[in-house]
Design an enzyme around this catalytic site. Structure first.
Site, PDB file in Angstrom:
ATOM      1  CD  GLU A 117      72.354 -22.056  91.994  1.00  0.00           C
ATOM      2  OE1 GLU A 117      73.154 -22.312  91.146  1.00  0.00           O
ATOM      3  OE2 GLU A 117      71.341 -21.956  91.658  1.00  0.00           O
TER       4      GLU A 117
ATOM      5  CG  ASP B 208      70.878 -33.136  66.756  1.00  0.00           C
ATOM      6  OD1 ASP B 208      70.868 -34.173  67.445  1.00  0.00           O
ATOM      7  OD2 ASP B 208      69.695 -32.671  66.472  1.00  0.00           O
TER       8      ASP B 208
ATOM      9  CG  HIS C 293      71.261 -31.423  89.198  1.00  0.00           C
ATOM     10  ND1 HIS C 293      70.688 -31.874  90.401  1.00  0.00           N
ATOM     11  CD2 HIS C 293      71.322 -30.099  89.066  1.00  0.00           C
ATOM     12  CE1 HIS C 293      70.467 -30.448  91.125  1.00  0.00           C
ATOM     13  NE2 HIS C 293      70.854 -29.405  90.199  1.00  0.00           N
TER      14      HIS C 293
ATOM     15  NE  ARG D 255      74.759 -28.511  90.173  1.00  0.00           N
ATOM     16  CZ  ARG D 255      74.408 -27.756  89.196  1.00  0.00           C
ATOM     17  NH1 ARG D 255      74.501 -27.901  87.918  1.00  0.00           N
ATOM     18  NH2 ARG D 255      73.514 -26.815  89.724  1.00  0.00           N
TER      19      ARG D 255
ATOM     20  CG  HIS E  37      71.999 -31.085  85.192  1.00  0.00           C
ATOM     21  ND1 HIS E  37      70.641 -30.742  84.878  1.00  0.00           N
ATOM     22  CD2 HIS E  37      72.428 -29.888  85.674  1.00  0.00           C
ATOM     23  CE1 HIS E  37      70.395 -29.435  85.179  1.00  0.00           C
ATOM     24  NE2 HIS E  37      71.648 -29.162  85.634  1.00  0.00           N
TER      25      HIS E  37
HETATM   26  C1  LIG Z   1      66.438 -28.524  84.024  1.00  0.00           C
HETATM   27  C2  LIG Z   1      67.864 -27.487  84.110  1.00  0.00           C
HETATM   28  C3  LIG Z   1      67.908 -26.790  85.050  1.00  0.00           C
HETATM   29  C4  LIG Z   1      69.206 -25.921  84.522  1.00  0.00           C
HETATM   30  N1  LIG Z   1      69.400 -24.957  85.532  1.00  0.00           N
HETATM   31  C5  LIG Z   1      70.566 -24.061  85.250  1.00  0.00           C
HETATM   32  C6  LIG Z   1      70.762 -22.902  86.100  1.00  0.00           C
HETATM   33  O1  LIG Z   1      69.881 -22.552  87.112  1.00  0.00           O
HETATM   34  N2  LIG Z   1      71.673 -22.122  85.883  1.00  0.00           N
HETATM   35  C7  LIG Z   1      72.924 -22.481  84.912  1.00  0.00           C
HETATM   36  O2  LIG Z   1      73.666 -21.513  84.493  1.00  0.00           O
HETATM   37  N3  LIG Z   1      72.500 -23.620  83.992  1.00  0.00           N
HETATM   38  C8  LIG Z   1      71.375 -24.406  84.254  1.00  0.00           C
HETATM   39  N4  LIG Z   1      71.287 -25.358  83.365  1.00  0.00           N
HETATM   40  C9  LIG Z   1      72.179 -25.628  82.339  1.00  0.00           C
HETATM   41  C10 LIG Z   1      72.006 -24.505  81.316  1.00  0.00           C
HETATM   42  O3  LIG Z   1      70.356 -24.329  81.286  1.00  0.00           O
HETATM   43  C11 LIG Z   1      72.074 -25.308  79.779  1.00  0.00           C
HETATM   44  O4  LIG Z   1      73.519 -25.621  79.890  1.00  0.00           O
HETATM   45  C12 LIG Z   1      72.313 -23.892  78.854  1.00  0.00           C
HETATM   46  O5  LIG Z   1      70.974 -23.408  79.035  1.00  0.00           O
HETATM   47  C13 LIG Z   1      72.657 -24.421  77.699  1.00  0.00           C
HETATM   48  O6  LIG Z   1      71.981 -23.340  76.678  1.00  0.00           O
HETATM   49  P1  LIG Z   1      72.462 -23.569  75.122  1.00  0.00           P
HETATM   50  O7  LIG Z   1      71.810 -22.040  74.429  1.00  0.00           O
HETATM   51  O8  LIG Z   1      73.776 -23.814  74.908  1.00  0.00           O
HETATM   52  O9  LIG Z   1      71.371 -24.712  74.818  1.00  0.00           O
HETATM   53  P2  LIG Z   1      69.897 -25.013  74.921  1.00  0.00           P
HETATM   54  O10 LIG Z   1      69.138 -24.083  75.419  1.00  0.00           O
HETATM   55  O11 LIG Z   1      69.605 -26.561  75.296  1.00  0.00           O
HETATM   56  O12 LIG Z   1      69.570 -24.866  73.242  1.00  0.00           O
HETATM   57  C14 LIG Z   1      69.836 -25.928  72.333  1.00  0.00           C
HETATM   58  C15 LIG Z   1      68.810 -25.310  71.150  1.00  0.00           C
HETATM   59  O13 LIG Z   1      69.335 -26.089  69.943  1.00  0.00           O
HETATM   60  C16 LIG Z   1      68.188 -26.603  69.203  1.00  0.00           C
HETATM   61  N5  LIG Z   1      68.658 -27.578  68.321  1.00  0.00           N
HETATM   62  C17 LIG Z   1      69.445 -28.632  68.645  1.00  0.00           C
HETATM   63  N6  LIG Z   1      69.858 -29.474  67.700  1.00  0.00           N
HETATM   64  C18 LIG Z   1      69.412 -29.138  66.532  1.00  0.00           C
HETATM   65  C19 LIG Z   1      69.422 -29.230  65.400  1.00  0.00           C
HETATM   66  N7  LIG Z   1      69.890 -30.571  64.919  1.00  0.00           N
HETATM   67  N8  LIG Z   1      68.662 -28.529  64.590  1.00  0.00           N
HETATM   68  C20 LIG Z   1      68.050 -27.033  65.008  1.00  0.00           C
HETATM   69  N9  LIG Z   1      68.046 -27.071  66.185  1.00  0.00           N
HETATM   70  C21 LIG Z   1      68.670 -27.808  67.142  1.00  0.00           C
HETATM   71  C22 LIG Z   1      67.390 -26.972  70.192  1.00  0.00           C
HETATM   72  O14 LIG Z   1      66.138 -26.856  69.505  1.00  0.00           O
HETATM   73  C23 LIG Z   1      67.532 -25.695  71.302  1.00  0.00           C
HETATM   74  O15 LIG Z   1      66.822 -24.782  70.524  1.00  0.00           O
HETATM   75  C24 LIG Z   1      70.130 -26.294  83.583  1.00  0.00           C
HETATM   76  C25 LIG Z   1      69.777 -27.134  82.789  1.00  0.00           C
HETATM   77  C26 LIG Z   1      68.467 -28.011  82.987  1.00  0.00           C
HETATM   78  C27 LIG Z   1      68.176 -28.955  82.033  1.00  0.00           C
END
Ligand SMILES: Cc1cc2nc3c(=O)[nH]c(=O)nc-3n(C[C@H](O)[C@H](O)[C@H](O)COP(=O)(O)OP(=O)(O)OC[C@H]3O[C@@H](n4cnc5c(N)ncnc54)[C@H](O)[C@@H]3O)c2cc1C
Length: 516
Positions: free
Chosen positions: A124, A218, A239, A286, A347
């Site tokens: 990538e 949040d 992105h 990026r 993104h």
């Molecule tokens: C379309 C897209 C494609 C991507 N592709 C890639 C990729 O190929 N490879 C890569 O490494 N990264 C990628 N990323 C980035 C990566 O997906 C994210 O940075 C990563 O998944 C974040 O994970 P997380 O567990 O921190 O948060 P998230 O997966 O966003 O989870 C956050 C959680 O917190 C919960 N939450 C939030 N606020 C509250 C609240 N107040 N009370 C209760 N629950 C709450 C939400 O409901 C959710 O369940 C991509 C992102 C996007 C949007």
């Protein structure tokens, strides 16, 4: 901290050893790594799979191939990060990647393999080697499926979907619990001395974003209100290739892996333009690709450019990118024959809640991991596919520290999970939440986006402060109200950091510096 919140132990609070907020990769993996001796409550403000993690297409970076090495992954990461990265944490991220990928596979996550059963790796943008593991073009969905099933098997983990955390409760000794609201407006208290923020990104602060509606920042806002240190908020990744549509809101992502497999960016006149901007051309980091697209859009007076992968053949495209192919088809574009219209969209946020090497914040008992945390591994600009990895590596470390703390704490008998309170929240609102949200998003898109100036940032600060004042005067206690309040706090944090950093670096680009 909400000053109106009593810190006395309520009879009907939900008690557990650990509360994890968020069911993305960071939250689920943290919960799975907490010893089964301890009770864990996981909250998600939507369904388990509604999050950024589930949308991740391209994959997860890890040095698992014999032709790869830690040093090369490290170099690519800090180069993309404009050398703003925390060196120690970045080494941890890279060196602990393979073992955590192994664990993921044990949970039944199916990553793509060749005929001999060896894990397949792709390349990538910004990666000098093929090191991105994937599950076709829906890697996140497969990871969340596998981990979600494992969560349901665990007796010590209680999953609470559609419960939104609203305030942290803090005593002089550290965090003691949190307030939350469920989808029916019922308020509840979740008690614990170990709280893990895994609340993901902030995309909804912008008009155009690849993030889903839950990404309202949040965790960052709640931690900030509770006195936790927040760092590097000026560094926002746009992105380069979100699918262009003329309606604002969540945008469908055309993964970087499409360029990894040879797709070419073309301007509206069909000219391939990336060679004018960077030696790595379409696979440049990026921030550079996003700004180059932006420059071409301005030059041609158009709101998008095109991504062309038509030369790769229909069979390959449909097999390698089934999700993207089908989505494009639904939008009326056959990507095997036609160019896909794309434009940059918010993104990822590189900054967030400042944490140490075990995800600890400066507030006792409060941890953070995943996108809402600032471990410093992404520097000023995240390297593709390093964020799913960060969720794993630091989620595990958070769990390790919590296991140690709980095992040392003799007074800590595993409390039973109790009953949920039933106080109805006030929802009468004299303020127009939707109008204020739009105003905030417009402001952020206009002044705090890919290209920034002092004047624009000052204007944005004025707007955001006005929105903040309006919110402070309200008695509302609904989920939309809390989300808007959090978005406003996050917007303010981004603007303040962007004003302070006068020079351009990674995801923070100051046009006035360039002109001056
Ligand atoms: C379309 C897209 C494609 C991507 N592709 C890639 C990729 O190929 N490879 C890569 O490494 N990264 C990628 N990323 C980035 C990566 O997906 C994210 O940075 C990563 O998944 C974040 O994970 P997380 O567990 O921190 O948060 P998230 O997966 O966003 O989870 C956050 C959680 O917190 C919960 N939450 C939030 N606020 C509250 C609240 N107040 N009370 C209760 N629950 C709450 C939400 O409901 C959710 O369940 C991509 C992102 C996007 C949007």
């Amino acid at each position: 901290m909400n000053e109106n919140v009593s810190t006395k132990e309520p009879e009907d609070a939900v008690k557990s050893d650990v509360v994890v907020i968020g069911t993305g990769i960071a939250g689920l993996y943290t919960a799975l790594n907490i010893s089964e001796r301890y009770t864990v409550t996981i909250l998600s403000k939507a369904a388990l799979e509604t999050n950024n993690s589930n949308l991740a297409q391209g994959g997860i970076a890890a040095c698992v191939s014999p032709s790869d090495d830690f040093e090369s992954h490290y170099e690519d990461t800090v180069k993309a990060g404009a050398y703003h990265n925390d060196q120690k944490h970045t080494r941890i991220l890279i060196e602990e990647a393979p073992v955590n990928i192994g664990k993921l596979l044990q949970y039944g996550v199916n990553l793509d393999r060749d005929e001999e059963g060896k894990l397949l790796v792709t390349r990538e943008g910004g990666h000098s080697k093929r090191r991105v593991l994937h599950a076709k073009d829906a890697t996140g969905r497969e990871i969340i499926r596998g981990m979600g099933e494992e969560i349901h098997r665990r007796q010590n983990i209680r999953l609470m979907e559609h419960v939104c955390a609203t305030w942290l409760m803090v005593s002089p000794k550290g965090v003691i619990g949190l307030l939350a609201i469920d989808k029916d407006g019922q308020q509840a208290i979740y008690q614990s001395n170990c709280i893990v923020m895994a609340t993901g990104g902030i995309g909804q602060v912008y008009k155009n974003t690849t993030n889903p509606s839950v990404a309202t920042g949040d965790g960052i806002a709640m931690a900030y209100e509770a006195g936790t240190e927040i760092r590097d908020m000026e560094f926002i990744q746009f992105h380069p290739t979100a699918m262009y549509t003329d309606t604002p809101g969540q945008k469908f992502l055309i993964s970087e892996a499409v360029r990894g497999e040879g797709a070419i960016l073309r301007n509206i006149h069909g000219e391939a333009f990336m060679e004018k901007y960077h030696e790595l051309e379409d696979l440049a980091p990026r921030d550079i690709v996003a700004r180059s697209i932006f420059a071409e859009m301005i030059k041609t007076g158009q709101s998008h450019v095109y991504l062309d992968i038509t030369h790769k053949g229909s069979e390959f495209i449909q097999h390698r990118f089934p999700t993207i192919y089908n989505h494009c088809l639904k939008e009326g574009i056959d990507m095997t024959k036609e160019w896909i219209p794309v434009a940059p969209a918010e993104h990822y946020v590189m900054g967030g809640i400042l944490t140490d090497d075990y995800g600890r914040t400066n507030l006792k008992g409060l941890y953070a991991c995943g996108e809402c945390a600032c471990t410093g591994v992404h520097g000023a600009n995240r390297l593709a596919s390093n964020s799913l990895l960060e969720g794993l590596v630091f989620g595990k470390r958070v769990a390790e520290d919590i296991n140690k703390i709980l095992s040392e704490d003799q007074s800590n008998e595993a409390p039973l999970i109790g009953r949920i309170g039933a106080e109805k929240t006030k929802t009468n609102s004299p303020i127009d939440i939707s109008a204020l949200k739009n105003r905030l998003k417009e402001t952020m898109d206009r002044h705090v986006s890919i290209i920034r100036t002092e004047k624009g940032l000052e204007q944005a600060r004025g707007e955001v402060e006005e929105i903040r004042k309006t919110l402070e005067g309200s008695q509302e206690n609904s989920i939309p109200y809390h989300e808007l309040k959090n978005m406003t706090t996050v917007a303010w944090l981004i603007i303040e950091s962007a004003i302070k950093r006068k020079e351009s670096l990674g995801g923070h680009y100051r046009q006035d510096e360039m002109e001056g």
